[in-house]
Write a protein that holds these residues in place. Sequence first.
Motif, PDB file in Angstrom:
ATOM      1  N   ALA A 216       0.857  -1.192   0.000  1.00  0.00           N
ATOM      2  CA  ALA A 216       0.000   0.000   0.000  1.00  0.00           C
ATOM      3  C   ALA A 216       0.894   1.245   0.000  1.00  0.00           C
ATOM      4  O   ALA A 216       0.968   1.988   0.985  1.00  0.00           O
ATOM      5  N   VAL A 217       1.572   1.464  -1.113  1.00  0.00           N
ATOM      6  CA  VAL A 217       2.611   2.491  -1.184  1.00  0.00           C
ATOM      7  C   VAL A 217       2.023   3.894  -1.103  1.00  0.00           C
ATOM      8  O   VAL A 217       2.571   4.773  -0.424  1.00  0.00           O
ATOM      9  N   SER A 218       0.907   4.142  -1.762  1.00  0.00           N
ATOM     10  CA  SER A 218       0.346   5.492  -1.761  1.00  0.00           C
ATOM     11  C   SER A 218      -0.096   5.903  -0.367  1.00  0.00           C
ATOM     12  O   SER A 218       0.114   7.046   0.056  1.00  0.00           O
ATOM     13  N   GLN A 219      -0.705   4.967   0.392  1.00  0.00           N
ATOM     14  CA  GLN A 219      -1.103   5.294   1.767  1.00  0.00           C
ATOM     15  C   GLN A 219       0.122   5.541   2.639  1.00  0.00           C
ATOM     16  O   GLN A 219       0.124   6.432   3.497  1.00  0.00           O
ATOM     17  N   MET A 220       1.167   4.747   2.421  1.00  0.00           N
ATOM     18  CA  MET A 220       2.417   4.946   3.172  1.00  0.00           C
ATOM     19  C   MET A 220       2.986   6.332   2.912  1.00  0.00           C
ATOM     20  O   MET A 220       3.381   7.046   3.842  1.00  0.00           O
ATOM     21  N   LEU A 221       3.018   6.750   1.655  1.00  0.00           N
ATOM     22  CA  LEU A 221       3.553   8.066   1.320  1.00  0.00           C
ATOM     23  C   LEU A 221       2.687   9.190   1.889  1.00  0.00           C
ATOM     24  O   LEU A 221       3.207  10.236   2.300  1.00  0.00           O
ATOM     25  N   GLU A 222       1.382   8.964   1.953  1.00  0.00           N
ATOM     26  CA  GLU A 222       0.504   9.983   2.516  1.00  0.00           C
ATOM     27  C   GLU A 222       0.811  10.195   4.000  1.00  0.00           C
ATOM     28  O   GLU A 222       0.909  11.342   4.475  1.00  0.00           O
ATOM     29  N   ILE A 223       0.982   9.105   4.736  1.00  0.00           N
ATOM     30  CA  ILE A 223       1.299   9.220   6.157  1.00  0.00           C
ATOM     31  C   ILE A 223       2.664   9.871   6.351  1.00  0.00           C
ATOM     32  O   ILE A 223       2.846  10.775   7.177  1.00  0.00           O
TER      33      ILE A 223
END
Length: 727
Positions: free
Chosen positions: A598-605
Amino acid sequence: MESFVLNEQPLEGWSCNYTDALTPLRTLKENDIFLVCDALGNIPGNCRTTSMGLFCADTRYLSRMELRLNGQPPVLLSGTADAGYAATMRMTNSFEEGGLQPDSVGISRSIVLCGGVFEHIELTNYSSHPVDISLSLSFGADFADLFEVRGFHRARRGQSLRPGGELPADTIVLAYRGLDEQVMETRIHFNQLPDRIDGTSASWNFLLKPHQQVQVEYRMLLLREGESASYTPAPATFEQARATAQSAQQAWRQSVTQIHSNNDLFNQALERSTRDLFLLRILLPEGHSVAAGVPWFATLFGRDSIITASQTLLLEPAIARETLKLLAHFQGKADNPWRDEQPGKILHEIRRGELARCQEVPHTPYYGTVDATPLWLMLLAEYYAWTADIGLLRELWPNALAAMAWIDRQCDEQPGPLRGYLAYRRQSERGLANQGWKDSDDCIVHADGRRATGAIALCEVQGYVYASKVRLAQLAPLFGDEELAEVWYKQAQDLKERFNRDFWLNEQDYCALALDGEGRLVEGISSNPGHCLLTGILSRDHRQAVAERLTAPDLFSGWGIRTLHSLSPAFNPIGYHTGSVWPHDNSLVALGLRSVGAVSQMLEIGSVLFEVAQNQPLYRLPELFCGFTRDAQDSLLASYPVACSPQAWAAGSLFQILQAMVNLVPDAPGNCLRIIEPVLPSWLSSLELKNLRVGTSVLDLRFEVSGGSTSCRITNKRGNLRVIVEA
């Protein structure tokens, strides 16, 4: 040690409306000493506050420290505590008295901590005529235990003392005899003889010519039973103290991984976190580690120190080595309900103040934590993967076996529906009711807001147990124990199967927070299942559902993932664990999101945590902040009133986010480093890691974004490590 007599004067400063939350504070720390003062460098003597003072060994050695000019407090012009161990303030006078015009005297005040307190004060007459100046320094010490400062009520306490004989004319001594008969002293030596010492105040009278300067210095030692209360030797002078502290910080800063990016604000946030980790280092007679945070947690913790060490393996693996050894030294050896201790268990917290020495609190040490033991096992495996330090692994293997035996024993002894799960229930009457990382009384709640009761089996703790079983199963063959490895692996697979059946909320398509004492699902929607992503305990379908749910609006505030979702009746955005946002919680979740793709969620956090850091004083991530929703009308971050700052696992959070981005997978025993699909966020186009250590090799890496993808190349390597970049 000098003789003392009882001082019948009442303790100063026990009633005031002064509150830390409304007052700008400066925090300094060096090893086991820390100072919390106001922006002027003062500790006001006419009020009792929640955290201000000079502390060592969980004791407040100063509850008053006031500088005044002609009887008045100065006015602040500028100040900084950026170095962490030192503060400098430029001030002036604002009053008109005896021909002294406002803003005519410059006051420079510098305070350094190094095994004691050192202060240098410089006065400059900027007027065109001579002026009479009176400088005074007033001190006071209640010698309160840190638990007292936090609100613990004692039926009685020790006695304030005064020296029984004549003191040198350049010395002030504050003293106290505790209920354990130990005598504590704050001893202040002035380099320039005061014109007058009146009890606990020293004053100097100066006639300054135009542009003339005068200087005053003092050295303050903190003593217990006539010996230094600090484990750091105190130098002789202010300059020596400053040079010693500065040299130690610079040497450590140069020894760790150097990280630089094209984003200056990100660089400053990382630099602050690096400095904070140095400041939070703590030396005990038994070894080194990282203190959890200032002011309330400036001591060794199990969970906090372990998580910080894991977060910072990329920065400095020695933190993990020192933490593993120190916690192994204190590993539980007996069944002691007062301390919540059992054989093999890793401690929660150790204290050295009067309340601990008098057994009024069980922190000698206290073992009321359910997760520190599996986390210690996970850290041992992670450290070995980064370093191939077979010597330490061999040394600590008996401790690992004892820790796993404690886990197995606890799982087997749980009643009925909790059997097979690692759960907690308080034994000590002075212990914690909740013993996971969310350890406040009101944090484990059902969907209707009711508090869970009885023994509690937290979801993330089962994940930690699963990960420790799997990882130690991979290490057991190194000691010729393939049979034990097979047992642990089978136990892990059985736990995973049961967990995905027993903890899953079908209607919510999410993982339960816990099982309660009756085996009922605790259905509060929380951040805890995010930790399960990292451990591998969730099935494929369940981990995808958890990953998607974590960034839904009721959990994700816009500033990070809340501890409890906003639709719960128990939700409180200002609650310690019932709706606030914790950086370390989010960084662990981010690393878990990365592990399941879940790369996009990781980058958002990661992006919002960086945004929080760059908007904080000194670019420092706090322990926690409020969980109010961020939107176009309300885009300001709300601070938590009494959050610790600096806090170790908050300081480690940005390094864990960085690890999630570049995705380093070390295998030092196999002499290999895999870098799997690194990705940088939109606000970073380049990133360099220098002096990165994997095993016995040291390498420099450069990551760059081009055409929407992130590449990695090795710019320098010392050693024969194989580096594999998997795009």
